[in-house]
Design a protein around this motif. Sequence first.
Motif, PDB file in Angstrom:
ATOM      1  N   GLY A  59      62.739  37.821  32.883  1.00 38.91           N
ATOM      2  CA  GLY A  59      61.987  37.308  34.361  1.00 38.91           C
ATOM      3  C   GLY A  59      61.585  38.581  34.918  1.00 38.91           C
ATOM      4  O   GLY A  59      60.488  38.092  35.291  1.00 38.91           O
ATOM      5  N   MET A  60      62.660  39.611  35.212  1.00 46.33           N
ATOM      6  CA  MET A  60      62.215  39.973  36.112  1.00 46.33           C
ATOM      7  C   MET A  60      60.718  41.033  35.176  1.00 46.33           C
ATOM      8  O   MET A  60      59.788  41.446  36.144  1.00 46.33           O
ATOM      9  CB  MET A  60      62.806  41.121  36.671  1.00 46.33           C
ATOM     10  N   LEU A  61      61.104  41.574  34.562  1.00 47.79           N
ATOM     11  CA  LEU A  61      59.415  41.299  33.384  1.00 47.79           C
ATOM     12  C   LEU A  61      58.252  40.969  33.147  1.00 47.79           C
ATOM     13  O   LEU A  61      56.842  41.617  33.238  1.00 47.79           O
ATOM     14  CB  LEU A  61      59.408  41.656  32.301  1.00 47.79           C
ATOM     15  N   LEU A  62      58.811  39.661  33.296  1.00 49.90           N
ATOM     16  CA  LEU A  62      57.697  38.498  33.313  1.00 49.90           C
ATOM     17  C   LEU A  62      56.570  38.464  34.883  1.00 49.90           C
ATOM     18  O   LEU A  62      55.203  38.263  34.806  1.00 49.90           O
ATOM     19  CB  LEU A  62      57.730  37.375  33.022  1.00 49.90           C
ATOM     20  N   LEU A  63      57.980  38.268  35.732  1.00 46.51           N
ATOM     21  CA  LEU A  63      56.930  38.692  37.005  1.00 46.51           C
ATOM     22  C   LEU A  63      56.552  40.227  37.286  1.00 46.51           C
ATOM     23  O   LEU A  63      55.158  39.740  37.971  1.00 46.51           O
ATOM     24  CB  LEU A  63      58.229  38.598  37.883  1.00 46.51           C
ATOM     25  N   ALA A  64      57.063  40.481  37.434  1.00 49.28           N
ATOM     26  CA  ALA A  64      55.673  41.984  37.180  1.00 49.28           C
ATOM     27  C   ALA A  64      54.786  41.734  36.565  1.00 49.28           C
ATOM     28  O   ALA A  64      54.036  42.638  36.998  1.00 49.28           O
ATOM     29  CB  ALA A  64      56.675  43.214  36.549  1.00 49.28           C
ATOM     30  N   LEU A  65      54.634  41.770  35.912  1.00 52.75           N
ATOM     31  CA  LEU A  65      53.312  41.648  34.267  1.00 52.75           C
ATOM     32  C   LEU A  65      52.718  40.417  34.978  1.00 52.75           C
ATOM     33  O   LEU A  65      50.686  40.632  35.333  1.00 52.75           O
ATOM     34  CB  LEU A  65      53.870  40.632  33.072  1.00 52.75           C
ATOM     35  N   CYS A  66      52.927  39.146  35.641  1.00 52.98           N
ATOM     36  CA  CYS A  66      52.077  38.301  36.655  1.00 52.98           C
ATOM     37  C   CYS A  66      51.448  39.363  38.095  1.00 52.98           C
ATOM     38  O   CYS A  66      50.430  38.777  38.755  1.00 52.98           O
ATOM     39  CB  CYS A  66      53.045  37.282  37.060  1.00 52.98           C
ATOM     40  N   SER A  67      52.109  39.711  38.779  1.00 61.24           N
ATOM     41  CA  SER A  67      52.170  40.299  39.484  1.00 61.24           C
ATOM     42  C   SER A  67      50.901  41.261  39.038  1.00 61.24           C
ATOM     43  O   SER A  67      49.857  41.255  40.788  1.00 61.24           O
ATOM     44  CB  SER A  67      53.691  40.731  40.445  1.00 61.24           C
ATOM     45  N   ILE A  68      50.616  42.199  38.853  1.00 61.95           N
ATOM     46  CA  ILE A  68      50.325  43.306  37.915  1.00 61.95           C
ATOM     47  C   ILE A  68      48.709  42.041  37.154  1.00 61.95           C
ATOM     48  O   ILE A  68      47.783  43.076  38.635  1.00 61.95           O
ATOM     49  CB  ILE A  68      50.637  44.108  36.652  1.00 61.95           C
ATOM     50  N   GLY A  69      48.821  41.743  36.973  1.00 61.24           N
ATOM     51  CA  GLY A  69      47.471  40.647  36.327  1.00 61.24           C
ATOM     52  C   GLY A  69      47.086  40.473  37.639  1.00 61.24           C
ATOM     53  O   GLY A  69      45.747  39.992  37.953  1.00 61.24           O
ATOM     54  N   LEU A  70      47.238  38.894  38.625  1.00 55.71           N
ATOM     55  CA  LEU A  70      47.304  38.567  40.102  1.00 55.71           C
ATOM     56  C   LEU A  70      46.650  39.789  40.703  1.00 55.71           C
ATOM     57  O   LEU A  70      45.519  40.109  41.099  1.00 55.71           O
ATOM     58  CB  LEU A  70      48.160  38.112  40.725  1.00 55.71           C
ATOM     59  N   THR A  71      46.969  40.944  40.805  1.00 53.75           N
ATOM     60  CA  THR A  71      46.564  42.362  41.854  1.00 53.75           C
ATOM     61  C   THR A  71      45.696  42.963  40.987  1.00 53.75           C
ATOM     62  O   THR A  71      44.394  43.172  41.703  1.00 53.75           O
ATOM     63  CB  THR A  71      47.596  43.506  41.646  1.00 53.75           C
ATOM     64  N   MET A  72      45.790  42.798  39.825  1.00 52.69           N
ATOM     65  CA  MET A  72      44.358  43.479  39.013  1.00 52.69           C
ATOM     66  C   MET A  72      42.872  42.581  39.504  1.00 52.69           C
ATOM     67  O   MET A  72      41.782  42.583  39.825  1.00 52.69           O
ATOM     68  CB  MET A  72      44.105  43.626  37.517  1.00 52.69           C
ATOM     69  N   TRP A  73      43.049  41.401  39.266  1.00 49.65           N
ATOM     70  CA  TRP A  73      42.266  39.910  39.098  1.00 49.65           C
ATOM     71  C   TRP A  73      41.944  40.338  41.329  1.00 49.65           C
ATOM     72  O   TRP A  73      40.797  40.287  40.538  1.00 49.65           O
ATOM     73  CB  TRP A  73      42.627  38.692  39.244  1.00 49.65           C
ATOM     74  N   VAL A  74      42.593  40.484  42.055  1.00 48.41           N
ATOM     75  CA  VAL A  74      41.533  40.229  43.055  1.00 48.41           C
ATOM     76  C   VAL A  74      41.547  41.366  43.273  1.00 48.41           C
ATOM     77  O   VAL A  74      40.376  41.690  44.360  1.00 48.41           O
ATOM     78  CB  VAL A  74      43.510  39.884  44.228  1.00 48.41           C
ATOM     79  N   THR A  75      41.571  42.572  42.655  1.00 49.07           N
ATOM     80  CA  THR A  75      40.797  44.001  43.220  1.00 49.07           C
ATOM     81  C   THR A  75      40.049  44.177  42.372  1.00 49.07           C
ATOM     82  O   THR A  75      38.976  44.431  42.974  1.00 49.07           O
ATOM     83  CB  THR A  75      41.648  45.221  42.501  1.00 49.07           C
ATOM     84  N   ARG A  76      39.434  43.233  41.074  1.00 48.24           N
ATOM     85  CA  ARG A  76      38.458  43.064  40.861  1.00 48.24           C
ATOM     86  C   ARG A  76      36.634  42.285  41.371  1.00 48.24           C
ATOM     87  O   ARG A  76      36.075  42.619  41.010  1.00 48.24           O
ATOM     88  CB  ARG A  76      38.371  42.572  38.938  1.00 48.24           C
TER      89      ARG A  76
END
Length: 621
Positions: A17-34
């Motif tokens: 669960g922590m891994l999925l949450l970390a992946l989601c946060s990383i993906g959202l952060t990358m999207w916002v940064t883009r």
Amino acid sequence: MKHHRRLSARFFGFGLGMLLLALCSIGLTMWVTRQLDGAAAAVNEAGRMRMQSWRLVSLVQAQRNASDVEQRVAELDATMQLLKAGDPQRPLFVPWNVETRARFADLQNAWQALRPAWSQPSGTPYAQDLSDQVEVFVQGVDELVHAIEATLARLTAILNLFQFMMMALAVAAAVVMLYIGYLFVIQPLKRLQAGMRQVEEGDFSARVVAESPDEFGELAAGFNHMAATLHTLYHGLERKVDEKTRDLAAERTRLAALYEVSNFLVEAHTLDELAQGFAQKVRRVSGADAVAVRWSDEASQRYLMLASDCLPQEIVQEERCIEAGLCACGQPQQTARTRMIPIASADDQRHGACARAGYGALVSVPIRLQHRILGEVDLFYRQPVALTTEDRDLYDALTGHLANAVENLRTEALVREAAVSEERALLARELHDSIAQSLSFLRIQVTLLRQALPRPQPVQVQRILDEIDVGVKESTNDVRELLVHFRTRTNSDDIEQALRTTLQKFEHQSGVKTQLDMQGHGVSLPSDVQLQVLHVLQEALSNVRKHARASQVHLGVQRGPEWIFTVRDDGCGFAPAPQRADDTHVGLHIMQERAQRIGAHLQVQSVPGSGTEVRIALPVT
């Protein structure tokens, strides 16, 4: 035990669960940064449009070539198209929403209205009107930039909020992880540690409560099983120690008995002494009431009693020689083995004598040497006994040592017989080669003397008497030399002293001067080799005394890996083999036999008038 209740499954689920949450946060952060990067690039491009539009105004006012104006217009068209389509490689794109779409549409309309103005003729009223139109266009660019920046502000706020939420989530996850670790790991470990301390203190009744059916529950169950096993082992340890102690004591007793009997067998010198002593010691070791040692013939058909201990005299007399298979004692060779034979009654022909003597059991142990049965040892008991595997192995080992000892006695007897035979043969050769020939010569001279006495021949009689006197003297010298040879012994590892003694005796007998020259260093020769070398050297010196007419003898010894003995004299020498005298040949033959006995090489070199050299070379040892 259900799979989802296992501790590993819990930690795996939480970690996943922590891994999925970390992946989601990383993906959202990358999207916002883009999005932020693309919007910022769009703001830069929109700013370039201001510069490009005012540059066009400058070109028109400066009345530049129409081609320059058209090039600038084409650049503005390209920038407008770039803002509309975007560039994902840079990245560059407008964050489209209702506001930005409306502002971009107004900007497009303003550009479409302004674009035809670049091709009109220049003039002051025209330049003023163009500046106003450009001002309207630039205002539209500013409004688009403000709309994009508003979207950037919202995205930045979203990014900051998400980062704060991720930090809070990380803190919460750490707290939850610590709580789960304490609840499912630390507490079970503390319970196990408490149980281990109890076991270390000797309390094997300690148990650990398994509160959950997970891995620690399995460990608790294993710990409880281990504690129960230790409790059982601890209470049975004293009994097992006593059993092991008794076993070790019995094994030590057997080894001591085996050592004692083996030591006695080595020291015994006769068969009677060997058998009688063995019977006594085996009776004491086995605890038997009586023991008999029997020896068999070559075919194991009959057994002769060699010795007995505490056996009734009537049995000794009656069973002094028994036939194999007719009595409990005396097993046939084909079925011979160590076994216990119960003695049933006196009516049984095979057990009659033993039963009448009061014995209740018999242990028969064959004396075996490799595959041959040499005899049998019989142990008599008045009470029934049990023959264990350890007892059987001990009795077999003892009888095996007895067989080897008897075989060693037989071998020693054969060796002594061979030595006596060899010594007698050597003595016979010596007598035949020396004294026998002298006696034959004297017998011939006596015969000639008997024939000369009836006739008045005083000169011939005197000559014969002189020859007889010479022959007697030579026979006397030969006897002395034989006595010297057979009394020669080496009492040390160094042969030098024995050589000096031999040369002194030679000087005393012959009056010839001798010289000993020892050179080199090497390992001492074995005693038997030294003795044979001395015999060869004495024979060489005897030949010098008899035949060489020498004034000096030199004995050289080269010590080393290869020992070399050289005897040189300054006598008359002798001719090669076809011209040599018979007596010289006999002496050389004796020397050659002795050299061959020790593997040495004997070489004799002689030249008439120049002396003789005898060389003995021993093999490298």
